[in-house]
Design an enzyme around this catalytic site. Structure first.
Site, PDB file in Angstrom:
ATOM      1  N   ASP A 190      -4.169  -7.983  -1.395  1.00  0.00           N
ATOM      2  CA  ASP A 190      -4.012  -7.247  -0.228  1.00  0.00           C
ATOM      3  C   ASP A 190      -2.446  -7.567   0.070  1.00  0.00           C
ATOM      4  O   ASP A 190      -2.027  -8.601   0.651  1.00  0.00           O
ATOM      5  CB  ASP A 190      -4.852  -7.741   0.741  1.00  0.00           C
ATOM      6  CG  ASP A 190      -4.743  -7.407   2.243  1.00  0.00           C
ATOM      7  OD1 ASP A 190      -4.322  -6.120   2.349  1.00  0.00           O
ATOM      8  OD2 ASP A 190      -4.714  -8.225   3.169  1.00  0.00           O
ATOM      9  N   GLU A 246      -4.229  -2.556  -2.487  1.00  0.00           N
ATOM     10  CA  GLU A 246      -4.419  -1.729  -1.506  1.00  0.00           C
ATOM     11  C   GLU A 246      -3.110  -0.883  -0.989  1.00  0.00           C
ATOM     12  O   GLU A 246      -2.122  -1.309  -1.318  1.00  0.00           O
ATOM     13  CB  GLU A 246      -4.565  -2.624  -0.098  1.00  0.00           C
ATOM     14  CG  GLU A 246      -4.977  -1.607   0.954  1.00  0.00           C
ATOM     15  CD  GLU A 246      -5.392  -2.352   2.227  1.00  0.00           C
ATOM     16  OE1 GLU A 246      -5.332  -1.873   3.318  1.00  0.00           O
ATOM     17  OE2 GLU A 246      -5.819  -3.567   2.167  1.00  0.00           O
ATOM     18  N   ASP A 271      -6.904 -12.589   4.984  1.00  0.00           N
ATOM     19  CA  ASP A 271      -6.117 -11.996   3.636  1.00  0.00           C
ATOM     20  C   ASP A 271      -6.788 -12.075   2.244  1.00  0.00           C
ATOM     21  O   ASP A 271      -6.857 -11.140   1.500  1.00  0.00           O
ATOM     22  CB  ASP A 271      -4.569 -12.337   3.664  1.00  0.00           C
ATOM     23  CG  ASP A 271      -3.846 -12.092   4.796  1.00  0.00           C
ATOM     24  OD1 ASP A 271      -3.964 -10.781   5.383  1.00  0.00           O
ATOM     25  OD2 ASP A 271      -3.154 -13.029   5.581  1.00  0.00           O
TER      26      ASP A 271
END
Length: 175
Positions: free
Chosen positions: A8, A69, A141
């Site tokens: 991420d 992502e 996160d």
């Protein structure tokens, strides 16, 4: 058995999550956050921290797959540019070791983990905890990065299953 590293990305905090996939079974291996905070707040220094951190994680866990992502274009174009550069640092760390990169949108990740692309962070954290049978709720996160890895595991399994069905169909037609 496959080891999947999910990322991420963020220009200040980059989450990572590592899972092992054996058939349909997912096992938690590790997760955390790379804090890319530097003196003077220089972007180049933060990108180096991200690159070095991801490189160390790859050495430690030896993943077979790398998933990240995609950039979300929000209201702030400057933030999106910094996010893209953070993604780039992580991607270069992965490609330097020969890993293939898979990318997923936030909507795809939430859909795969929660069942709806409109899920909020707390729902993602809860489902990551549940799916990986974690004793506590992971930091946001890290949970997001684990969700990326879970999304990839589900996508990879589905693709393999569909490929197997397609080959059975072709073999059936050839008989």
């Amino acid at each position: 058995m496959k080891i999947i590293l999910g990322i991420d990305p963020g220009s200040r905090f980059t989450g990572y999550g590592v899972i092992k996939q054996e058939n349909r079974q997912l096992t938690y291996l590790g997760s955390g956050c790379i804090k890319a905070l530097s003196q003077g707040d220089e972007l180049a220094s933060r990108l180096q921290t991200i690159f070095a951190g991801i490189s160390e994680i790859i050495i430690q866990f030896k993943p077979d797959m790398f998933a990240i992502e995609q950039v979300f274009m929000g209201v702030n174009p400057g933030g999106a540019l910094k996010l893209g550069q953070a993604r780039g640092a992580a991607i270069v760390a992965a490609t330097n070791t020969g890993l293939t990169i898979s990318e997923y949108s936030a909507r795809q990740i939430k859909q795969a983990v929660v069942g709806t692309g409109a899920a909020d962070k707390s729902q993602v954290q809860h489902m990551v905890k549940t799916l990986l049978k974690l004793p506590g709720t992971p930091q946001a996160d890290a949970a997001d990065a684990l969700a990326v890895a879970i999304c990839h595991a589900h996508s990879h399994t589905t693709i393999a299953r569909l490929a197997g069905q397609a080959s059975k169909t072709v073999r059936g037609r050839l008989r």
